[in-house]
Design an enzyme around this catalytic site. Structure first.
Site, short mmCIF file in Angstrom:
data_model
loop_
_atom_site.label_atom_id
_atom_site.label_comp_id
_atom_site.label_asym_id
_atom_site.label_seq_id
_atom_site.Cartn_x
_atom_site.Cartn_y
_atom_site.Cartn_z
N ASP A 1 43.53 35.67 33.00
CA ASP A 1 42.57 35.86 34.10
C ASP A 1 42.28 37.34 34.32
O ASP A 1 41.32 37.69 35.00
CB ASP A 1 43.15 35.26 35.40
N LYS B 1 39.33 22.93 32.49
CA LYS B 1 39.98 23.92 31.63
C LYS B 1 40.80 23.20 30.55
O LYS B 1 40.78 23.59 29.39
CB LYS B 1 40.87 24.85 32.46
N GLN C 1 46.14 28.76 38.97
CA GLN C 1 44.89 28.45 39.66
C GLN C 1 44.95 28.92 41.11
O GLN C 1 45.88 28.58 41.85
CB GLN C 1 44.63 26.93 39.60
#
Ligand code: NDP
Length: 296
Positions: free
Chosen positions: A121, A54, A98
């Site tokens: 997200d 990422k 994460q």
């Protein structure tokens, strides 16, 4: 019929290129650089690889990448304090924590502490509700990537029968909402669904998000259907490690009209859509028009 292969790698490269173009223009015209903060707690090896990828992709499209690596024993209070800081930082337009988090941390509490406008997200309960009610939201990256590929392949999805196998909060449910938003007739199948093969065979669009290697076989696919395989399963075959999807590729590709391979299908789209979401969040934060074709 031999299915057209939907090349997710090429598609994702195109999306990343579009994002990079928008970022360059934002910098040149407005002096704004979109920024993505990624928070990693602990030492999970797979998570470390995802975070590294990422970071590299964020830099590649010209965005700012803010990495926060915290020890596994980080307290909930310390993690919440960091998120609070990032929520208030104008250089940060997207925040990603994460997952999975270490067991002593309450994932729901942590995710719901992210400013919904920065929740790239799309897991914050506000964004889940906004998506469910057809309002502007941040959309989870993997289903957004699937939607982009489907729109590209079909143009309008209106009136198509879509079957989503899997009802998780991160893939199955948001995927179904997005397809409904594009006026598909949507069925969600799961582990208690009766006669899954018959349900799948009705699908013009079949999305597999199950986590079971090669479970969807060609005899479950309607001739000419578009098959989107979200699954990522590591198996051993002939003594070698192999990555396979939830769809049995060879038998499904012999029947389907179009299919995403694994690897090289949905996978690469997830990070591309994370970057697209960060750009969208940045545009919204600055009252600028959203990039066309990169949102739901
Ligand atoms: P979950 O384990 O959270 O959900 C799996 C779903 O599949 C559940 O709803 C479950 O039903 C259903 N299911 C399980 N067994 C069956 C069965 N025999 N028949 C029908 N349905 C079944 O998985 P995720 O949604 O998180 O992920 C799904 C797959 O997608 C995984 O392979 C994962 O690795 C992959 N993935 C890929 C991403 C990418 O970037 N390409 C991103 C995220 C995930 P029930 O609810 O009844 O238990």
């Amino acid at each position: 019929m031999v299915a057209k292969v939907i090349d997710g790698k090429a598609f994702a490269a195109n999306v990343r290129g579009q994002v990079a173009g928008h970022v360059a223009k934002l910098k040149a015209d407005k002096g704004i650089t979109p920024g993505l903060a990624v928070v990693l707690v602990g030492e999970d090896p797979a998570s470390k690889v995802y975070v590294k990828n990422k970071h590299a992709s964020t830099i590649e499209v010209g965005m700012e990448s803010f990495e926060h690596r915290l020890p596994a024993e980080t307290s909930e209070a310390d993690l919440l304090a960091l998120i609070h800081r990032l929520n208030g930082d104008p250089a940060v337009h997207g925040i990603l924590v994460q997952l999975p988090l270490p067991k002593h941390l309450d994932s729901e509490l942590i995710i719901n502490s992210i400013d919904p406008a920065k929740d790239v997200d799309g897991f914050h309960i506000s964004n889940v509700g906004l998506l469910g009610t057809g309002q502007k939201s941040m959309v989870p990256c993997t289903p957004l990537g699937c939607l982009m590929m489907l729109r590209d392949h079909h143009g309008s999805l209106a009136g198509m029968n879509a079957v989503v196998v899997g009802r998780s909060n991160i893939v199955g449910k948001p995927m179904a909402q997005l397809l409904l938003g594009d006026s598909c007739t949507v069925t969600i199948a799961h582990s208690r669904t009766k006669d899954l093969a018959e349900v799948c065979k009705r699908a013009d669009i079949l999305v597999a998000a199950v986590g079971r290697p090669e479970m969807i076989t060609g005899d479950m696919v309607k001739p000419g259907a578009t098959v989107i395989d979200v699954g990522i399963n590591r198996i051993e075959r002939d003594g070698k490690a192999k990555l396979v999807g939830d769809v049995h590729y060879d038998s499904a590709a012999a029947v389907a009209g179009a299919i995403t391979p694994v690897p090289g299908g949905v996978g690469p789209m997830t990070i591309a859509c994370l970057l697209a979401n960060t750009l969208t969040a940045c545009c919204r934060a600055n009252g600028l028009p959203e990039p066309k074709g990169l949102t739901a």
